[in-house]
Design an enzyme around this catalytic site. Structure first.
Site, PDB file in Angstrom:
ATOM      1  N   LYS A  21       0.256   5.073   8.318  1.00 46.61           N
ATOM      2  CA  LYS A  21       0.919   5.416   7.042  1.00 46.61           C
ATOM      3  C   LYS A  21      -0.116   5.657   5.939  1.00 46.61           C
ATOM      4  O   LYS A  21      -0.037   6.635   5.192  1.00 46.61           O
ATOM      5  CB  LYS A  21       1.872   4.266   6.691  1.00 46.61           C
ATOM      6  CG  LYS A  21       2.478   4.258   5.325  1.00 46.61           C
ATOM      7  CD  LYS A  21       1.835   3.291   4.341  1.00 46.61           C
ATOM      8  CE  LYS A  21       1.706   1.867   4.809  1.00 46.61           C
ATOM      9  NZ  LYS A  21       1.059   0.970   3.854  1.00 46.61           N
ATOM     10  N   LYS A  23      -6.253   3.108  -2.643  1.00 49.79           N
ATOM     11  CA  LYS A  23      -6.077   2.307  -1.438  1.00 49.79           C
ATOM     12  C   LYS A  23      -5.965   3.191  -0.195  1.00 49.79           C
ATOM     13  O   LYS A  23      -6.540   2.892   0.860  1.00 49.79           O
ATOM     14  CB  LYS A  23      -4.816   1.440  -1.583  1.00 49.79           C
ATOM     15  CG  LYS A  23      -4.392   0.693  -0.343  1.00 49.79           C
ATOM     16  CD  LYS A  23      -5.367  -0.390   0.040  1.00 49.79           C
ATOM     17  CE  LYS A  23      -4.983  -1.024   1.365  1.00 49.79           C
ATOM     18  NZ  LYS A  23      -5.957  -2.019   1.813  1.00 49.79           N
ATOM     19  N   SER A  79       0.892  -1.171   0.000  1.00 49.64           N
ATOM     20  CA  SER A  79       0.000   0.000   0.000  1.00 49.64           C
ATOM     21  C   SER A  79       0.921   1.209   0.000  1.00 49.64           C
ATOM     22  O   SER A  79       1.311   1.704   1.055  1.00 49.64           O
ATOM     23  CB  SER A  79      -0.895   0.010   1.243  1.00 49.64           C
ATOM     24  OG  SER A  79      -1.689  -1.129   1.296  1.00 49.64           O
TER      25      SER A  79
HETATM   26  P1  NDP Z   1       4.205  -6.790   7.966  1.00 48.45           P
HETATM   27  O1  NDP Z   1       4.699  -5.731   8.860  1.00 48.45           O
HETATM   28  O2  NDP Z   1       3.522  -7.978   8.533  1.00 48.45           O
HETATM   29  O3  NDP Z   1       5.429  -7.384   7.066  1.00 48.45           O
HETATM   30  C1  NDP Z   1       6.287  -6.538   6.414  1.00 48.45           C
HETATM   31  C2  NDP Z   1       7.201  -7.312   5.495  1.00 48.45           C
HETATM   32  O4  NDP Z   1       8.115  -6.394   4.915  1.00 48.45           O
HETATM   33  C3  NDP Z   1       8.059  -8.360   6.213  1.00 48.45           C
HETATM   34  O5  NDP Z   1       8.330  -9.397   5.305  1.00 48.45           O
HETATM   35  C4  NDP Z   1       9.321  -7.572   6.541  1.00 48.45           C
HETATM   36  O6  NDP Z   1      10.483  -8.392   6.625  1.00 48.45           O
HETATM   37  C5  NDP Z   1       9.440  -6.719   5.312  1.00 48.45           C
HETATM   38  N1  NDP Z   1      10.164  -5.483   5.561  1.00 48.45           N
HETATM   39  C6  NDP Z   1       9.950  -4.565   6.530  1.00 48.45           C
HETATM   40  N2  NDP Z   1      10.792  -3.527   6.386  1.00 48.45           N
HETATM   41  C7  NDP Z   1      11.586  -3.816   5.316  1.00 48.45           C
HETATM   42  C8  NDP Z   1      12.645  -3.144   4.674  1.00 48.45           C
HETATM   43  N3  NDP Z   1      13.081  -1.951   5.104  1.00 48.45           N
HETATM   44  N4  NDP Z   1      13.219  -3.736   3.586  1.00 48.45           N
HETATM   45  C9  NDP Z   1      12.796  -4.934   3.145  1.00 48.45           C
HETATM   46  N5  NDP Z   1      11.782  -5.628   3.726  1.00 48.45           N
HETATM   47  C10 NDP Z   1      11.188  -5.067   4.785  1.00 48.45           C
HETATM   48  O7  NDP Z   1       3.305  -6.061   6.874  1.00 48.45           O
HETATM   49  P2  NDP Z   1       2.021  -6.634   6.105  1.00 48.45           P
HETATM   50  O8  NDP Z   1       2.366  -7.892   5.426  1.00 48.45           O
HETATM   51  O9  NDP Z   1       0.845  -6.571   7.007  1.00 48.45           O
HETATM   52  O10 NDP Z   1       1.824  -5.442   5.042  1.00 48.45           O
HETATM   53  C11 NDP Z   1       2.573  -5.349   3.831  1.00 48.45           C
HETATM   54  C12 NDP Z   1       1.900  -4.272   2.977  1.00 48.45           C
HETATM   55  O11 NDP Z   1       0.562  -4.682   2.689  1.00 48.45           O
HETATM   56  C13 NDP Z   1       1.788  -2.898   3.676  1.00 48.45           C
HETATM   57  O12 NDP Z   1       1.965  -1.877   2.757  1.00 48.45           O
HETATM   58  C14 NDP Z   1       0.361  -2.914   4.222  1.00 48.45           C
HETATM   59  O13 NDP Z   1      -0.136  -1.603   4.398  1.00 48.45           O
HETATM   60  C15 NDP Z   1      -0.361  -3.702   3.135  1.00 48.45           C
HETATM   61  N6  NDP Z   1      -1.599  -4.362   3.558  1.00 48.45           N
HETATM   62  C16 NDP Z   1      -1.654  -5.152   4.684  1.00 48.45           C
HETATM   63  C17 NDP Z   1      -2.847  -5.755   5.065  1.00 48.45           C
HETATM   64  C18 NDP Z   1      -2.982  -6.616   6.287  1.00 48.45           C
HETATM   65  O14 NDP Z   1      -4.120  -7.001   6.632  1.00 48.45           O
HETATM   66  N7  NDP Z   1      -1.899  -6.991   6.968  1.00 48.45           N
HETATM   67  C19 NDP Z   1      -4.081  -5.537   4.287  1.00 48.45           C
HETATM   68  C20 NDP Z   1      -3.889  -4.782   3.065  1.00 48.45           C
HETATM   69  C21 NDP Z   1      -2.704  -4.189   2.756  1.00 48.45           C
HETATM   70  P3  NDP Z   1      10.981  -9.066   7.998  1.00 48.45           P
HETATM   71  O15 NDP Z   1      10.389 -10.443   8.008  1.00 48.45           O
HETATM   72  O16 NDP Z   1      12.455  -9.051   7.864  1.00 48.45           O
HETATM   73  O17 NDP Z   1      10.487  -8.194   9.128  1.00 48.45           O
END
Ligand code: NDP
Length: 301
Positions: free
Chosen positions: A241, A172, A97
């Site tokens: 965010k 979104k 997002s």
């Molecule tokens: P999480 O916080 O659960 O996971 C984030 C992921 O990104 C992890 O794999 C993490 O890796 C990785 N990450 C974090 N920081 C970095 C970085 N600096 N560089 C590389 N990788 C990184 O997030 P979500 O899965 O919940 O969300 C992902 C996206 O989807 C967001 O934009 C969110 O707004 C969107 N979204 C989420 C929903 C939900 O219900 N959860 C619904 C709809 C959209 P590591 O394992 O190393 O921490």
């Protein structure tokens, strides 16, 4: 099916990638914390890569799902970066997002190398990802979308072309700003009703057959607030965010937006108070503390 790489095995990325692994796709996964990618690979039969460059090698489609667009942008450069190996003709589909300006910048950088970019954020939550019923809102070239549609259909049941690059991100963000408004407004109303002697279950029963209903009142409050379960599925930090992106969008477009700006401020403060790991629905607890009562009865802690 094209050769796919999936980068970002977080709360929502993991179930999305699982559908690709189950679809007999040639799938490579990468995650910042390598152990997660290794565990996913062991579990699903996908291959895991140690760097973004390894993941991108020879891929037709790269799907990214990270917290913010700048994290995706940061994966592009350097010897371990995507651009070191991603071939011309590939498509980067960013399911983050994200924010429209960064997406447009990424798209321009990729275009110099003959690589296409779509912003493709999703809605439907973790439950929708598990059920493969996500809505995918896409910005970018519709012909490119047609090429990658079979990949998106593995985890999405509605794929909607919204406009040029950045359009998916913008839509979104506004959707999630409305979610935030509904959560906060419903919490204020239900805490006030509790103090006025109207039980929250009675109030929700009426609201949910009346004109004030929303996804928050119909699903989030009955399942997560009345039960006091507050499961952690979507971090408050991420909703903060999203609302910020929507508030910026309105300002950039010179639309008077006091409600959006106030919602952004409230969620920024709630995020500061509750921290990085809190779920978005836990924002209700801030309203409860300020109001001195909980939704469902009892003293706010
Ligand atoms: P999480 O916080 O659960 O996971 C984030 C992921 O990104 C992890 O794999 C993490 O890796 C990785 N990450 C974090 N920081 C970095 C970085 N600096 N560089 C590389 N990788 C990184 O997030 P979500 O899965 O919940 O969300 C992902 C996206 O989807 C967001 O934009 C969110 O707004 C969107 N979204 C989420 C929903 C939900 O219900 N959860 C619904 C709809 C959209 P590591 O394992 O190393 O921490």
């Amino acid at each position: 099916m094209p050769r796919v790489a999936f980068l970002g095995l977080g709360a929502i990325g993991t179930p999305m990638a699982r559908h690709l692994a189950a679809a007999d796709t040639d799938l490579v996964v990468w995650n910042r914390t390598t152990a997660r990618a290794a565990a996913f690979a062991a579990d699903t039969g996908a291959r895991h890569a140690v760097t973004p460059a390894d993941a991108a090698r020879d891929r037709d489609v790269i799907v990214t799902c990270l917290p913010i667009s700048r994290h995706v942008e940061a994966l592009l450069d350097g010897p371990d970066g995507l651009l070191a190996t991603l071939p011309a003709g590939a498509v980067l589909v960013d399911c983050t997002s994200g924010d429209p300006a960064t997406s447009r910048r990424i798209a321009a950088r990729l275009a110099e190398r003959g690589i296409a970019f779509l912003d493709a954020p999703v809605s439907g939550g973790v439950a929708g990802a598990v059920a493969a019923t996500l809505t995918v809102m896409v910005g970018g070239d519709p012909d490119v979308l047609a090429r990658v549609r079979p990949v998106l259909e593995r985890f999405g049941s509605r794929i909607v072309h919204c406009g040029a690059v950045g359009a998916g991100d913008a839509l979104k963000a506004v959707n999630n700003a409305l979610l935030a408004m509904h959560i906060w407004g419903t919490a204020e109303g239900l805490v006030a009703l509790e103090k006025a002697g109207v039980r929250a279950d009675v109030a929700l029963d009426v609201i949910n057959t009346s004109s004030g209903r929303s996804n928050a009142s119909m699903n989030l409050f009955p399942e997560r607030v009345l039960t006091r379960a507050f499961p952690r599925t979507f971090r408050l930090a991420l909703l903060d965010k999203d609302v910020g992106i929507a508030a910026d969008l309105a300002r950039e477009q010179q639309v008077p937006s006091p409600l959006l700006q106030l919602t952004a401020e409230l969620f920024r403060l709630a995020h500061g108070e509750l921290g990085e790991e809190a779920d978005h629905v836990e924002a209700v607890q801030v309203v409860e503390r300020q109001g001195g009562a909980t939704v469902g009865g009892g003293q706010a802690s």
